[in-house]
Design a protein around this motif. Structure first.
Motif, short mmCIF file in Angstrom:
data_model
loop_
_atom_site.label_atom_id
_atom_site.label_comp_id
_atom_site.label_asym_id
_atom_site.label_seq_id
_atom_site.Cartn_x
_atom_site.Cartn_y
_atom_site.Cartn_z
N GLU A 160 -2.95 0.86 17.17
CA GLU A 160 -3.98 1.79 17.64
C GLU A 160 -4.61 2.53 16.46
O GLU A 160 -5.84 2.69 16.39
CB GLU A 160 -3.38 2.79 18.62
N GLU A 161 -3.77 2.98 15.54
CA GLU A 161 -4.29 3.70 14.38
C GLU A 161 -5.10 2.77 13.48
O GLU A 161 -6.16 3.16 12.96
CB GLU A 161 -3.13 4.31 13.60
N LEU A 162 -4.62 1.54 13.30
CA LEU A 162 -5.37 0.56 12.50
C LEU A 162 -6.74 0.30 13.11
O LEU A 162 -7.75 0.30 12.41
CB LEU A 162 -4.57 -0.74 12.40
N GLY A 209 3.38 7.12 4.43
CA GLY A 209 3.73 6.90 5.83
C GLY A 209 2.54 6.42 6.64
O GLY A 209 1.77 5.57 6.20
N THR A 210 2.36 6.99 7.82
CA THR A 210 1.29 6.54 8.71
C THR A 210 -0.10 6.95 8.22
O THR A 210 -1.11 6.52 8.79
CB THR A 210 1.51 7.07 10.13
N ASN A 211 -0.18 7.76 7.17
CA ASN A 211 -1.49 8.18 6.64
C ASN A 211 -2.09 7.17 5.67
O ASN A 211 -3.20 7.37 5.19
CB ASN A 211 -1.36 9.53 5.93
N PHE A 212 -1.34 6.10 5.36
CA PHE A 212 -1.79 5.22 4.29
C PHE A 212 -3.15 4.59 4.60
O PHE A 212 -3.94 4.33 3.69
CB PHE A 212 -0.74 4.15 4.00
N LEU A 213 -3.45 4.33 5.86
CA LEU A 213 -4.73 3.71 6.22
C LEU A 213 -5.90 4.65 5.91
O LEU A 213 -6.96 4.20 5.46
CB LEU A 213 -4.75 3.36 7.70
N HIS A 214 -5.71 5.93 6.15
CA HIS A 214 -6.79 6.90 5.94
C HIS A 214 -7.06 7.11 4.45
O HIS A 214 -8.12 7.65 4.08
CB HIS A 214 -6.44 8.23 6.60
N GLN A 248 0.83 -1.21 0.00
CA GLN A 248 0.00 0.00 0.00
C GLN A 248 0.86 1.26 0.00
O GLN A 248 0.56 2.22 -0.71
CB GLN A 248 -0.94 0.01 1.21
N GLN A 249 1.91 1.26 0.80
CA GLN A 249 2.82 2.42 0.83
C GLN A 249 3.34 2.74 -0.56
O GLN A 249 3.31 3.89 -1.01
CB GLN A 249 4.00 2.12 1.76
N LEU A 250 3.81 1.72 -1.25
CA LEU A 250 4.44 1.92 -2.56
C LEU A 250 3.40 2.18 -3.64
O LEU A 250 3.61 3.02 -4.53
CB LEU A 250 5.29 0.70 -2.90
N HIS A 251 2.28 1.49 -3.57
CA HIS A 251 1.20 1.72 -4.54
C HIS A 251 0.67 3.15 -4.44
O HIS A 251 0.48 3.83 -5.46
CB HIS A 251 0.07 0.72 -4.31
N GLN A 252 0.43 3.60 -3.21
CA GLN A 252 -0.11 4.95 -3.03
C GLN A 252 0.90 6.02 -3.43
O GLN A 252 0.51 7.14 -3.80
CB GLN A 252 -0.56 5.14 -1.58
#
Length: 339
Positions: free
Chosen positions: A65-67, A331-336, A18-22
């Motif tokens: 926690e973020e997940l 980075g940590t925004n990938f989930l959002h 996901q990091q690399l795709h995004q």
């Protein structure tokens, strides 16, 4: 031809992908299984769902926690119950594999593909072949997100040509505890105290969970049994897993003094050869430091299960990005960013 080939569709591999795709890289994920998730696995039998791998999520790290926060907002997770330490345990009513399906959003994934060999061709491009098919795949970089012992088998043929000995020695140091898991369905409501039970270290059992309590309309009561590591080590190669499953049910019935546990309508058994990292690496990912990127990651990098898988996947993506176009990563925004 892909920018990045990710081997393994568990949480670490999907996070890295996901990091690399995004970021804009042409990324593909390949996995030997029929579905994504690795140990975030849900089995379906007769319209019954049962989680026979990852039991639940606890907020035991920033990334987890973020997940959890994102999955709750998407109605993928819900609170199962609070532990004795007042720590909430979260589950997915549709099965814990729903977590992996969310992480796989918009990714190109090729399932039922067991990588048989990885080679570097004369153009300095990675070349992947698969078992039982003539299909091949080429990529500028490779991310290996499978248990370290499996990665070692796949990468050892490169030892005499390009891979440094220190890299392979690091893989050799990683050890896992196995686990044998039984799923059992019953015809009548169960009088089990609580939603799960842990067992003392000298037991053949590690844990039992009332899996059907995770779902509002489960067609039948379902228990999931996890063996201890010692019992799994002694019985991992047993030719008849049904006998192993029956033993686990019988031991649970005896230790809990609940005879009905030993008489399910049906049961199934699954063998987890690499269930829990017992001797993890201290590094958060393992970089071969070759000019053509090849990096390993997983929950065995750090050993804190889901938290380590997420942290390791993010770190591995950053490592690959440094070798390629150095694009901005989410980075940590990938989930959002996932719908």
């Amino acid at each position: 031809m892909f920018d990045v080939a990710v081997i393994g569709a568990g949480i670490a591999g999907l996070t890295c992908a996901q990091q690399l795709h995004q970021a804009g890289y042409n990324t593909v994920v390949v996995d030997k299984s029929r579905g994504v998730g690795g140990r975030a696995a849900t089995r379906r039998v007769n319209d019954i769902r049962a989680d026979h791998g990852l039991r639940y999520l606890e907020a035991n790290g920033e990334r987890v926690e973020e997940l959890i926060e994102v999955l709750l907002s998407r109605n993928i997770l819900q609170i199962w119950y609070e532990s004795e330490a007042k720590i909430p345990r979260y589950v997915a009513p549709d099965g814990m594999s729903a977590i992996a399906k969310f992480l796989a959003t918009n990714l190109e994934i090729k399932l039922n593909r067991r990588v048989e060999s990885i080679t570097l061709n004369t153009d300095n491009i990675w070349h992947l072949t698969f078992a039982a098919t003539t299909e091949t795949l080429t990529a500028s970089s490779v991310l290996v997100a499978i248990p370290a012992p499996q990665a070692l088998i796949l990468l050892e043929p490169l030892a005499e040509t390009i891979l440094p000995a220190t890299f392979l020695d690091s893989l050799r140091r990683v050890e896992f505890d196995p686990c044998l898991t039984a799923i059992a369905s019953y015809s009548t409501p169960l009088n089990l105290t609580g939603k799960d039970i842990s067992f003392p270290p000298n037991s053949d059992l590690l844990w039992i969970g009332l899996d059907s309590s995770k779902r509002i309309n489960s067609p039948a009561p379902v228990l999931v049994f996890h063996s201890s590591a010692d019992f799994a080590c002694a019985n991992l190669e047993a030719p008849d897993l049904n006998l192993i499953g029956q033993h686990l049910l019988s031991r649970a019935a005896a230790e809990l003094m609940l005879p009905w546990i030993d008489a399910p309508e049906w049961f199934q058994v699954h063998r987890w050869r690499y269930a829990f990292p017992s001797r993890p690496l201290s590094e958060i990912c393992l970089d071969s430091q070759l000019p053509q990127p090849l990096i390993c990651c997983g929950d065995w990098c750090g050993g804190n299960l889901v938290e380590s898988a997420l942290v390791s996947g993010i770190a591995a993506a950053s490592g690959i990005n440094r070798y390629l176009k150095q694009l901005p990563l989410p980075g940590t925004n990938f989930l959002h960013n996932l719908g």
